[in-house]
Design a protein around this motif. Structure first.
Motif, mmCIF file in Angstrom:
data_model
loop_
_atom_site.group_PDB
_atom_site.id
_atom_site.type_symbol
_atom_site.label_atom_id
_atom_site.label_comp_id
_atom_site.label_asym_id
_atom_site.label_seq_id
_atom_site.Cartn_x
_atom_site.Cartn_y
_atom_site.Cartn_z
ATOM 1 N N THR A 257 -16.418 -0.151 21.730
ATOM 2 C CA THR A 257 -17.323 -1.154 21.157
ATOM 3 C C THR A 257 -16.546 -2.337 20.586
ATOM 4 O O THR A 257 -17.023 -3.476 20.631
ATOM 5 C CB THR A 257 -18.197 -0.527 20.057
ATOM 6 N N GLY A 258 -15.344 -2.076 20.065
ATOM 7 C CA GLY A 258 -14.504 -3.178 19.584
ATOM 8 C C GLY A 258 -14.020 -4.054 20.722
ATOM 9 O O GLY A 258 -13.974 -5.291 20.596
ATOM 10 N N TRP A 259 -13.653 -3.454 21.845
ATOM 11 C CA TRP A 259 -13.223 -4.243 23.001
ATOM 12 C C TRP A 259 -14.364 -5.111 23.530
ATOM 13 O O TRP A 259 -14.165 -6.271 23.877
ATOM 14 C CB TRP A 259 -12.720 -3.315 24.112
ATOM 15 N N LEU A 260 -15.553 -4.534 23.572
ATOM 16 C CA LEU A 260 -16.699 -5.298 24.060
ATOM 17 C C LEU A 260 -17.063 -6.427 23.106
ATOM 18 O O LEU A 260 -17.442 -7.521 23.537
ATOM 19 C CB LEU A 260 -17.892 -4.360 24.254
ATOM 20 N N ALA A 261 -16.931 -6.191 21.800
ATOM 21 C CA ALA A 261 -17.208 -7.245 20.830
ATOM 22 C C ALA A 261 -16.209 -8.394 20.973
ATOM 23 O O ALA A 261 -16.568 -9.574 20.902
ATOM 24 C CB ALA A 261 -17.164 -6.671 19.410
ATOM 25 N N GLU A 262 -14.940 -8.052 21.196
ATOM 26 C CA GLU A 262 -13.922 -9.084 21.393
ATOM 27 C C GLU A 262 -14.165 -9.841 22.687
ATOM 28 O O GLU A 262 -13.950 -11.058 22.755
ATOM 29 C CB GLU A 262 -12.530 -8.450 21.393
ATOM 30 N N ALA A 263 -14.616 -9.147 23.728
ATOM 31 C CA ALA A 263 -14.940 -9.809 24.989
ATOM 32 C C ALA A 263 -16.044 -10.833 24.792
ATOM 33 O O ALA A 263 -15.992 -11.952 25.326
ATOM 34 C CB ALA A 263 -15.351 -8.784 26.041
ATOM 35 N N ARG B 225 -21.455 -11.498 31.006
ATOM 36 C CA ARG B 225 -22.658 -10.700 31.208
ATOM 37 C C ARG B 225 -22.395 -9.211 30.926
ATOM 38 O O ARG B 225 -21.263 -8.760 31.022
ATOM 39 C CB ARG B 225 -23.168 -10.868 32.638
ATOM 40 N N TYR B 226 -23.453 -8.501 30.566
ATOM 41 C CA TYR B 226 -23.472 -7.050 30.429
ATOM 42 C C TYR B 226 -22.737 -6.525 29.205
ATOM 43 O O TYR B 226 -22.681 -5.310 29.004
ATOM 44 C CB TYR B 226 -22.899 -6.363 31.677
ATOM 45 N N VAL B 227 -22.135 -7.393 28.379
ATOM 46 C CA VAL B 227 -21.419 -6.898 27.193
ATOM 47 C C VAL B 227 -22.386 -6.179 26.261
ATOM 48 O O VAL B 227 -22.120 -5.048 25.817
ATOM 49 C CB VAL B 227 -20.718 -8.058 26.463
ATOM 50 N N GLU B 228 -23.510 -6.829 25.966
ATOM 51 C CA GLU B 228 -24.460 -6.216 25.048
ATOM 52 C C GLU B 228 -25.074 -4.946 25.641
ATOM 53 O O GLU B 228 -25.396 -4.000 24.913
ATOM 54 C CB GLU B 228 -25.548 -7.221 24.671
ATOM 55 N N HIS B 229 -25.248 -4.923 26.959
ATOM 56 C CA HIS B 229 -25.793 -3.739 27.602
ATOM 57 C C HIS B 229 -24.891 -2.530 27.356
ATOM 58 O O HIS B 229 -25.379 -1.440 26.970
ATOM 59 C CB HIS B 229 -25.939 -3.980 29.103
ATOM 60 N N TYR B 230 -23.586 -2.695 27.537
ATOM 61 C CA TYR B 230 -22.675 -1.562 27.353
ATOM 62 C C TYR B 230 -22.455 -1.244 25.880
ATOM 63 O O TYR B 230 -22.228 -0.084 25.523
ATOM 64 C CB TYR B 230 -21.347 -1.832 28.061
ATOM 65 N N ARG B 231 -22.536 -2.241 24.991
ATOM 66 C CA ARG B 231 -22.454 -1.936 23.551
ATOM 67 C C ARG B 231 -23.646 -1.094 23.118
ATOM 68 O O ARG B 231 -23.498 -0.141 22.335
ATOM 69 C CB ARG B 231 -22.385 -3.231 22.736
ATOM 70 N N LEU C 198 -17.623 -1.065 16.011
ATOM 71 C CA LEU C 198 -16.609 -2.052 15.660
ATOM 72 C C LEU C 198 -17.066 -3.441 16.095
ATOM 73 O O LEU C 198 -17.675 -3.604 17.160
ATOM 74 C CB LEU C 198 -15.279 -1.716 16.331
ATOM 75 N N HIS C 199 -16.766 -4.439 15.273
ATOM 76 C CA HIS C 199 -17.080 -5.825 15.618
ATOM 77 C C HIS C 199 -15.809 -6.629 15.887
ATOM 78 O O HIS C 199 -15.843 -7.850 16.020
ATOM 79 C CB HIS C 199 -17.889 -6.473 14.496
ATOM 80 N N HIS C 200 -14.704 -5.936 15.940
ATOM 81 C CA HIS C 200 -13.419 -6.538 16.281
ATOM 82 C C HIS C 200 -12.535 -5.425 16.845
ATOM 83 O O HIS C 200 -12.883 -4.238 16.764
ATOM 84 C CB HIS C 200 -12.757 -7.178 15.055
ATOM 85 N N ILE C 201 -11.400 -5.789 17.393
ATOM 86 C CA ILE C 201 -10.525 -4.783 18.001
ATOM 87 C C ILE C 201 -9.732 -4.054 16.914
ATOM 88 O O ILE C 201 -9.058 -4.679 16.084
ATOM 89 C CB ILE C 201 -9.578 -5.428 19.025
ATOM 90 N N ASP C 202 -9.838 -2.758 16.932
ATOM 91 C CA ASP C 202 -9.067 -1.914 16.028
ATOM 92 C C ASP C 202 -7.743 -1.506 16.691
ATOM 93 O O ASP C 202 -6.675 -1.603 16.081
ATOM 94 C CB ASP C 202 -9.897 -0.685 15.658
ATOM 95 N N ARG C 203 -7.811 -1.065 17.947
ATOM 96 C CA ARG C 203 -6.621 -0.694 18.713
ATOM 97 C C ARG C 203 -6.755 -1.286 20.118
ATOM 98 O O ARG C 203 -7.727 -1.023 20.817
ATOM 99 C CB ARG C 203 -6.490 0.827 18.804
ATOM 100 N N TRP C 204 -5.766 -2.078 20.499
ATOM 101 C CA TRP C 204 -5.775 -2.647 21.849
ATOM 102 C C TRP C 204 -5.434 -1.558 22.871
ATOM 103 O O TRP C 204 -4.708 -0.617 22.548
ATOM 104 C CB TRP C 204 -4.735 -3.763 21.968
ATOM 105 N N PRO C 205 -5.952 -1.679 24.095
ATOM 106 C CA PRO C 205 -5.507 -0.758 25.149
ATOM 107 C C PRO C 205 -3.999 -0.843 25.337
ATOM 108 O O PRO C 205 -3.396 -1.912 25.140
ATOM 109 C CB PRO C 205 -6.255 -1.259 26.389
ATOM 110 N N LEU C 206 -3.376 0.251 25.680
ATOM 111 C CA LEU C 206 -1.925 0.255 25.882
ATOM 112 C C LEU C 206 -1.540 -0.754 26.955
ATOM 113 O O LEU C 206 -2.169 -0.816 28.019
ATOM 114 C CB LEU C 206 -1.456 1.657 26.287
ATOM 115 N N PRO C 207 -0.505 -1.559 26.714
ATOM 116 C CA PRO C 207 -0.094 -2.551 27.718
ATOM 117 C C PRO C 207 0.684 -1.910 28.858
ATOM 118 O O PRO C 207 1.386 -0.918 28.672
ATOM 119 C CB PRO C 207 0.788 -3.516 26.916
#
Length: 567
Positions: free
Chosen positions: A508-514, A522-528, A551-560
């Motif tokens: 949910t944090g990743w989608l909020a940042e997106a 598109r579709y961000v709110e659908h998946y949240r 989450l409304h912001h990123i807590d942990r980024w995906p591993l690079p």
């Protein structure tokens, strides 16, 4: 070219045969081992013919033909090797030239808040005591009234030297530009307006603008001003495609784009007063801004810049620039005719075909076969040195093939595009290739491969400071974890141990940042909403009692994951 479209459509393609735009058959045929094998084969056949049938006239002719075939194979291989050598040499020269252009750039740092800048008046105050001062009159009638120090020095130098270049005319010695700038500042004609910027405060009443624009000083000063910014914009546009300078180039364009637009708009408004030598410089600024607008997801004429450039006086004398401006403005209704240099002509024709394909896709979304034909026509026209153009066309072809359900064809196009970017050209396009390849792997039912592609793409987009690309990858990863949280360890690691609820919470944090980086995604709110429903269903308070449900912001980024072929 415009950035590739992101439409994903479905259609049964059983009646459409895949066609490879540029076959690799010649590369296989002209490989070193193949050349030797074919030459030996023809020579062996010649010996067998001679030994078996004797020295008759027919056999002699056939033997000679076979020998010439072996010679032709070797000659063709030599020509091909020479051609590839020339291409590689030209690529090295071009790359070296671009690196030299941006090598001494110094990136602007992140913006500092709460820094007050000196305001400048819309127009300088008229002072009769300055009447007759040609330098002050030239500054008054330039398109802008705020100048960087380096730009102002270039303007003053050009204005001071203009009379020296006139034939058979003796002029009195004049001060240097630096000395003149100091004098203008002491007299209050220009004043500092922030760091290394000056604002025009006072100007003469006479001579009037018409008389000033007829003077060589004004034409020289205007040319120097536009040339200065055209050079800077061109260099930063190249830096925008460099992994090292991309973030700084983004900050530069964010800061300078309004000034460049104002400069172009004011020059267009001058109409016939614009010197002919200024037209290519205005086009260079337009090209740089076109690359910037593409990077931030704007259409070619969303800003109105292309339409403005179409109105530049004297543009018709520059056929290529004229056609390109009309193409960007959507006014070029017919495919451009051939003219020299040929590589630029074919590149423009390819761009026209590409736009026609995207327009056809928007108007007839079910006619994907016709869209494919248009995109392949664009591909064939592209010159080999236009790597970004090739990547753009191939990604769009892959997207259309995904819509047709032809995943093998889509993967083939993407692999070909990937091979064209291994030298370090078009890093943003390479990131887009990995992003689209992730969609292919996900559609094939291989989620781990898809996640790896999106991780690579996200890492590259963040390095390049591409907000829209970053947003798209966060949306891919966030939606994937919403529907398949069992793969969360691939993106978040095993330390600390993960639970399903924690994976979906991070998603949910990743989608909020997106959504923040790309509000039109598109579709961000659908998946949240889907993640929220899943968390409630599985009781997040019971599993993670001390964690915020959404989450409304990123807590942990995906591993690079770093691209192993990136340079």
């Amino acid at each position: 070219m415009s950035h590739p479209g992101e439409q994903e459509r479905r259609e049964d393609a059983s009646s459409v045969e895949p066609s490879t735009p540029r076959s690799s058959i010649w590369q296989g045929f002209l490989g070193t081992a193949s050349v030797v094998a074919y030459a030996l084969l023809f020579e062996l056949a010649r010996n067998l013919v001679v030994n078996s049938f004797g020295e008759s006239t027919a056999m002699t002719v056939l033997a000679g033909t076979l020998r010439w075939l072996s010679v032709l194979v070797i000659a063709a291989a030599a020509v091909y090797v020479g051609y590839r050598f020339v291409l590689r040499y030209r690529e090295r020269v071009r790359t070296a030239r671009e690196l030299e252009l941006i090598a001494d750039l110094v990136e602007p740092g992140p913006r500092v808040d709460d820094v007050e800048e000196e305001s400048c008046p819309a127009s300088p105050r008229s002072v009769e005591a300055l009447d007759g001062d040609i330098i002050c009159a030239v500054l008054r009638d330039l398109p802008v009234g705020v100048f960087e120090t380096a730009a102002l020095l270039a303007v003053l130098t050009a204005a001071l030297d203009a009379s020296d270049r006139l034939p058979l005319e003796r002029v009195a010695p004049h001060p240097t530009a630096a000395a003149l700038l100091g004098d203008l500042q002491r007299r209050g004609i220009v004043t500092p307006a922030g760091a290394q910027r000056y604002c025009l405060r006072q100007a003469p009443l006479q001579p009037d603008p018409t008389a000033v624009r007829a003077e060589p000083e004004w034409r020289a000063a205007l040319t120097a001003l536009v040339h200065y910014y055209a050079d800077r914009a061109t260099r930063w546009a190249i830096a925008l495609e460099s992994v090292r300078f991309a973030a700084g180039a983004r900050r530069w364009f964010e800061s300078e784009e309004p000034y460049l637009r104002k400069l172009v708009t004011a020059c267009v408004a001058l109409d016939a007063a614009v010197p002919g030598t200024l037209v290519p410089e205005l086009v260079r600024i337009g090209d740089a801004l076109d690359g910037w607008y593409a990077r931030i997801g704007m259409g070619e004429d969303d800003s109105g810049l292309a339409t403005e450039l179409c109105a530049v006086h004297g543009l018709k004398a520059f056929v290529l620039h004229h056609d390109l401006a009309w193409l960007r403005a959507g006014r070029l209704r017919e495919r451009p005719q051939r003219y020299r240099p040929r590589n630029l002509s074919t590149s423009l024709a390819a761009r026209w075909e590409h736009r026609a394909a995207l327009r056809l896709l928007a108007e007839s979304p079910t006619d994907l076969a016709a869209v494919t034909d248009r995109l392949e026509a664009s591909w064939w026209l592209l010159p080999r040195e236009d790597v970004a153009g090739e990547v753009c066309a191939l990604i769009n072809l892959a997207v259309v093939h995904i819509g047709q359900g032809r995943l093998d064809a889509a993967q083939d196009r993407l692999e070909l595009a990937e091979s064209r970017t291994r030298t370090g050209r078009d890093p943003d396009g390479r990131a887009h290739i990995h992003e689209t390849m992730g969609i292919v792997w996900w559609a094939r039912g291989e989620p781990r491969r898809a996640l790896r592609c999106w991780q690579q793409s996200l890492t590259a987009y963040r390095t390049l400071a591409d907000d829209h690309g970053t947003a798209r990858c966060l949306q891919h990863l966030g939606s994937a974890m919403t529907v398949a949280p069992e793969h969360g360890g691939t993106l978040l690691g095993a330390d600390p141990p993960l639970a399903r609820a924690e994976v979906q919470r991070q998603a949910t944090g990743w989608l909020a940042e997106a959504r923040r980086l790309h509000p039109a995604a598109r579709y961000v709110e659908h998946y949240r909403a889907q993640a929220r429903s899943s968390l409630r269903r599985h009781g997040i308070r019971r599993v993670l009692p001390h964690r915020t449900p959404l989450l409304h912001h990123i807590d942990r980024w995906p591993l690079p994951i770093t691209d192993p072929h990136s340079t």
